[in-house]
Design a protein around this motif. Structure first.
Motif, PDB file in Angstrom:
ATOM      1  N   UNK A 216      -8.363   8.591 -16.017  1.00 17.17           N
ATOM      2  CA  UNK A 216      -8.854   7.420 -15.277  1.00 17.17           C
ATOM      3  C   UNK A 216      -7.671   6.797 -14.543  1.00 17.17           C
ATOM      4  N   UNK A 217      -7.946   6.247 -13.391  1.00 11.27           N
ATOM      5  CA  UNK A 217      -6.909   5.614 -12.575  1.00 11.27           C
ATOM      6  C   UNK A 217      -6.947   4.106 -12.803  1.00 11.27           C
ATOM      7  N   UNK A 218      -5.819   3.475 -12.623  1.00 13.38           N
ATOM      8  CA  UNK A 218      -5.727   2.030 -12.827  1.00 13.38           C
ATOM      9  C   UNK A 218      -6.672   1.308 -11.877  1.00 13.38           C
ATOM     10  N   UNK A 219      -7.432   0.348 -12.362  1.00 13.17           N
ATOM     11  CA  UNK A 219      -8.364  -0.393 -11.498  1.00 13.17           C
ATOM     12  C   UNK A 219      -7.650  -1.245 -10.454  1.00 13.17           C
ATOM     13  N   UNK A 220      -6.333  -1.463 -10.656  1.00  6.83           N
ATOM     14  CA  UNK A 220      -5.587  -2.281  -9.689  1.00  6.83           C
ATOM     15  C   UNK A 220      -5.191  -1.494  -8.449  1.00  6.83           C
ATOM     16  N   UNK A 221      -5.438  -0.183  -8.438  1.00  5.82           N
ATOM     17  CA  UNK A 221      -5.108   0.613  -7.267  1.00  5.82           C
ATOM     18  C   UNK A 221      -6.035   0.238  -6.130  1.00  5.82           C
ATOM     19  N   UNK A 222      -5.459   0.223  -4.922  1.00  8.44           N
ATOM     20  CA  UNK A 222      -6.237  -0.149  -3.742  1.00  8.44           C
ATOM     21  C   UNK A 222      -7.429   0.783  -3.570  1.00  8.44           C
ATOM     22  N   UNK A 223      -8.614   0.254  -3.273  1.00  9.28           N
ATOM     23  CA  UNK A 223      -9.816   1.102  -3.145  1.00  9.28           C
ATOM     24  C   UNK A 223      -9.673   2.212  -2.111  1.00  9.28           C
ATOM     25  N   UNK A 224      -8.903   1.969  -1.044  1.00  8.43           N
ATOM     26  CA  UNK A 224      -8.740   3.002  -0.022  1.00  8.43           C
ATOM     27  C   UNK A 224      -8.017   4.224  -0.569  1.00  8.43           C
ATOM     28  N   UNK A 225      -7.150   4.020  -1.563  1.00 13.59           N
ATOM     29  CA  UNK A 225      -6.467   5.138  -2.209  1.00 13.59           C
ATOM     30  C   UNK A 225      -7.245   5.662  -3.409  1.00 13.59           C
ATOM     31  N   UNK A 226      -7.937   4.780  -4.060  1.00 16.91           N
ATOM     32  CA  UNK A 226      -8.650   5.147  -5.287  1.00 16.91           C
ATOM     33  C   UNK A 226      -9.688   6.240  -5.032  1.00 16.91           C
ATOM     34  N   UNK A 227     -10.337   6.213  -3.869  1.00 19.39           N
ATOM     35  CA  UNK A 227     -11.367   7.204  -3.570  1.00 19.39           C
ATOM     36  C   UNK A 227     -10.770   8.616  -3.507  1.00 19.39           C
TER      37      UNK A 227
ATOM     38  N   UNK B 219       0.824  -1.205   0.000  1.00 19.74           N
ATOM     39  CA  UNK B 219       0.000   0.000   0.000  1.00 19.74           C
ATOM     40  C   UNK B 219       0.861   1.260   0.000  1.00 19.74           C
ATOM     41  N   UNK B 220       1.972   1.203   0.726  1.00 23.03           N
ATOM     42  CA  UNK B 220       2.856   2.375   0.754  1.00 23.03           C
ATOM     43  C   UNK B 220       3.465   2.637  -0.612  1.00 23.03           C
ATOM     44  N   UNK B 221       3.837   1.595  -1.293  1.00 23.94           N
ATOM     45  CA  UNK B 221       4.414   1.763  -2.633  1.00 23.94           C
ATOM     46  C   UNK B 221       3.344   2.287  -3.603  1.00 23.94           C
ATOM     47  N   UNK B 222       2.153   1.722  -3.478  1.00 21.94           N
ATOM     48  CA  UNK B 222       1.070   2.218  -4.338  1.00 21.94           C
ATOM     49  C   UNK B 222       0.849   3.721  -4.144  1.00 21.94           C
TER      50      UNK B 222
END
Length: 784
Positions: free
Chosen positions: A97-108, A54-57
């Motif tokens: 658009x953001x990559x769908x592989x991004x963690x949902x907690x960050x995607x929001x 998650x930190x790297x993402x």
């Protein structure tokens, strides 16, 4: 790991985790760093983030966000799949658009930040597009104001990048904390530029589903039907200029000038509950309005219209100038040289000029471009127009226009500043006062009007009596055969020998002319009766033939009229329309005067022997003579009553009322209105604006005129009757003929007199109470 520097470099020794040093994400591996360039071109396959922590993402996505906030796609945040630079309108902005592989907690959080990229790209494209020359000074000033706001945004991005590069605690939450106020600010600007970009062409609105192939085909069919689809027509319109195409539809005019300010102001009013919107739009309105205010100040203070991009509410027709007024002084200069672009012609009036006014926008109904008056100036637009008009009249008379230094040019004003409207009021008052003094005092307006009254209203008209007596032979000719030069010479002699009052003023400006059309036929054309003027403005087929016959048979006395030489700027008051009304009133009074003289001459002739001698045992002849004299007396009384009514109960009182108004007049427009009202009132009270009154009165006067022409025939019949009575009273062969002629005249006079009286009584009891005194006068003639 593959990096750009040695691992032994001190900058990497203490960095034990990506949480403390997220910048290391850029040098983790070639699989992350290398595709950057290719990915921006859409050639590389996007890497997935579900295999890293998650930190790297967060570190990777932060780096991409810094690119996106500047309008450039990153590795994991890319352009929308449907985005195509060749097809998309840059003024709508680029969607990411953001990559769908991004963690949902960050995607929001990322989704909340992404609109900034769209806003920034759209605003940047708007600034680049609207800074071109054809969009005008207001758009340029607006772009400059928005560019200043973007500098604050760019400064924020620089600070964010510095924090990203130097702080180990910089996170996505902190990024959102710093940028979320900016999201609202840029969204306000974005919504504004979106409305500005789509106001001239609503079809430009961003909506992937808003237009379909069927809509496009329908629009193409409409364009083809309107002749807008061919290259030939486009080339033709290009050669003829944009003006005619723009006027055909408001959508052909770019959003500029007053329309830009109106859109900003309306958005500010609609979002008055949002303090941020008030500040942002208020600042943009002030900055964008600076060139508009500067142009207005130049117009109202000097009369010079410096509007190269047609942004101002005032429009100039350069082809109407003083040179054309010297040839044919009309009120075109006043009414058409400078006009309001929205077509309004007077305060509170719903009328609009039919030509030169563009159509409103198809959506919203707003006037396009400079024709759109900013709401703050709506109540001031007529004073703005008139202030510049007044100064232009003064300047074209060769008089310098003094500058009002109450507010210096370098002092900044805005449309929300009360001092700006005080400046307009002061400029209007100064221009109005100066022009009023020029017209009334320097140009001797009142003496000019008095001379018009004297020459055209038969006031102190001994010169006219001299003219009619001296030109009697010439005036009996046809209007084409009469010599205008000879009549002019006789007029000059009559004016020089006029013994009534003082020396006639401006007598060198009065000229004799011959009218082309009979008085009453012309009046009937004006009021549009008998199908003379059709609904389409054409003249009926039979009318030209009738006019041609009338021109051949019209006597010079019926065509005689006066023209009056007026120079600029008095021609604004004594315009061609005003002078035409003076001429119509003069011809009507002259006709009455001529018929009165003819009937008076008939009375003189009826004092001779055939009319005065006694004829014993000839009761029939005595009755006939009495009937002729009675009819002549009734006709003369009728003509004199009409002439006295028009002169002493219409023209004189209204003239004195006009004089009193001129003494108290305070504005030039009030002066023009009072003069026009005076003439209109006189025309109406003299029965020259109603078709029924014109027809009844003209028929009656013509009957009286024809009766006077039969004077010699009546005398001849009287001599024949006397001769027959001397020989044999029973052998009067002409008895039945003379009675037939007399009975026809009596029947015609009684018929038209009753019709005329009924018409006068009807109009006096409805909308023309000025005719009430005439009703009393006519009833006295009826009972005589």
């Amino acid at each position: 790991m593959i990096g750009f520097t040695d691992h032994n470099d001190s900058s990497f020794i203490a960095e034990t985790s990506f949480v403390r040093a997220p910048l290391n994400s850029r040098v983790v591996s070639s699989s992350v760093a290398t595709p950057k360039k290719a990915q921006s071109k859409g050639k590389a396959k996007q890497e997935t983030l579900d295999r890293v922590s998650l930190d790297v993402q967060q570190a990777l996505i932060l780096e991409d966000l810094l690119f996106v906030l500047m309008g450039t796609e990153g590795i994991y945040i890319t352009f929308h799949p449907d985005y195509s630079p060749e097809e998309e309108d840059p003024l709508q902005g680029i969607k990411f658009v953001v990559s769908p592989s991004l963690d949902p907690s960050l995607s929001d959080l990322v989704e909340r930040v992404l609109p900034l990229g769209t806003y920034y790209t759209a605003i940047s494209a708007f600034i680049e597009n609207r800074s071109s020359l054809e969009y005008g000074l207001v758009n340029h000033a607006l772009c400059a104001a928005i560019r200043d706001m973007l500098r604050d945004y760019q400064t924020l991005l620089a600070q964010l990048e510095h924090a990203f590069n130097t702080s180990g605690t910089f996170s996505l939450q902190k990024l959102w904390f710093y940028v979320h106020p900016t999201v609202h600010t840029l969204s306000l600007i974005y919504q504004l530029i979106l409305e500005l970009a789509t106001a001239d062409d609503p079809s430009n609105e961003l909506s992937s589903n808003s237009s379909s192939d069927s809509d496009d085909s329908e629009e193409a069919a409409r364009n083809e039907a309107l002749g807008l689809g061919g290259a030939k027509l486009k080339a033709m319109l290009s050669e003829m200029g944009k003006a005619s195409a723009d006027l055909a539809s408001g959508s052909g005019i770019q959003v500029k000038g007053g329309e830009v300010l109106t859109i900003i102001y309306e958005r500010m009013q609609n979002m008055s509950g949002d303090p941020t919107a008030n500040v942002i739009y208020g600042k943009l309105l002030k900055q964008a309005g600076k060139p508009y205010v500067q142009m207005l100040r130049g117009w109202v203070s000097s009369g010079r219209l410096l509007d190269p991009h047609e942004e101002l509410l005032v429009k100039e027709h350069r082809f109407i100038n003083r040179a054309t007024l010297e040839i044919d002084y009309v009120d075109e200069y006043w009414d058409r040289r400078y006009i309001l672009r929205d077509g309004s012609i007077s305060p509170g009036s719903s009328k609009r000029h039919q030509t030169g006014v563009p159509a409103p926008r198809s959506v919203g109904g707003r006037m396009p471009g400079g024709a759109c008056v900013p709401p703050l100036l709506e109540s001031w637009k007529h004073k703005i127009l008139l202030a510049g008009k007044y100064l232009n009249v003064i300047r074209e008379c060769g008089i310098g226009v003094p500058r009002d230094n109450a507010i210096r040019d370098e002092e900044e004003l805005s449309m929300e500043d009360e001092r700006f409207y005080k400046f307009i009021e002061d400029a209007y008052s100064h221009a109005n006062r100066t022009l009023l003094q020029l017209l009334i005092k320097d140009q001797q307006l009142v003496p000019r009007l008095r001379s018009l009254k004297r020459y055209f209203f038969l006031s102190q008209s001994s010169f006219l009596t001299h003219l009619l007596d001296g030109a009697a032979t010439e005036l009996r000719k046809s209007s084409k055969s009469a010599s205008v030069v000879k009549l002019q010479s006789l007029l000059d002699i009559a004016l020089n020998t006029d013994s009534a009052g003082d020396e006639p003023l401006f007598k060198e400006d009065i000229k004799v002319i011959m009218a082309d059309t009979g008085l009453y036929d012309f009046l009937l054309k004006v009021v549009g009766v008998s199908g003379v003027i059709k609904e389409d403005g054409g003249i009926g087929e039979e009318e030209p033939k009738k006019e041609k016959e009338e021109k051949k048979s019209m006597q010079a006395i019926d065509a005689l009229s006066f023209d009056y030489n007026v120079k600029f700027p008095l021609s604004l008051v004594i315009s061609r329309r005003s002078l035409t009304l003076y001429q119509l009133l003069f011809r009507f009074l002259l006709h009455l005067k001529h018929v009165e003289q003819a009937l008076s001459s008939m009375w003189t002739e009826q004092k001779t022997h055939p009319w005065r001698c006694r004829v014993p045992n000839h009761v029939e002849f005595t009755n006939w003579r009495q009937r002729v004299c009675l009819l002549r007396a009734r006709m003369l009384a009728f003509v004199q009553q009409i002439l006295a009514f028009c002169t002493f109960e219409v023209l004189e009182p209204n003239w004195h009322a006009l004089e009193k108004k001129l003494e108290k007049v305070t504005t030039v427009d009030e002066l023009l209105r009072d003069h026009v009202d005076f003439l209109d009132t006189c025309m109406k009270a003299c029965m020259l604006t109603s078709s029924k009154l014109i027809k009844a009165c003209s028929k009656l006067i013509v009957v009286c005129q024809t009766f006077a022409f039969y004077s010699s025939s009546f005398t001849k019949s009287a001599n024949q009757a006397l001769a027959a009575a001397a020989e044999d009273p029973s052998s009067d062969a002409s008895k039945s003929k003379r009675w037939d002629v007399l009975n026809k005249f009596e029947a015609n006079f009684n018929h038209w007199f009753q019709i005329h009286l009924d018409c006068v009584q009807f109009y006096a009891s409805s909308d023309n109470v000025a005719l009430l005194p005439l009703v009393v006068r006519l009833n006295s003639v009826k009972s005589a």
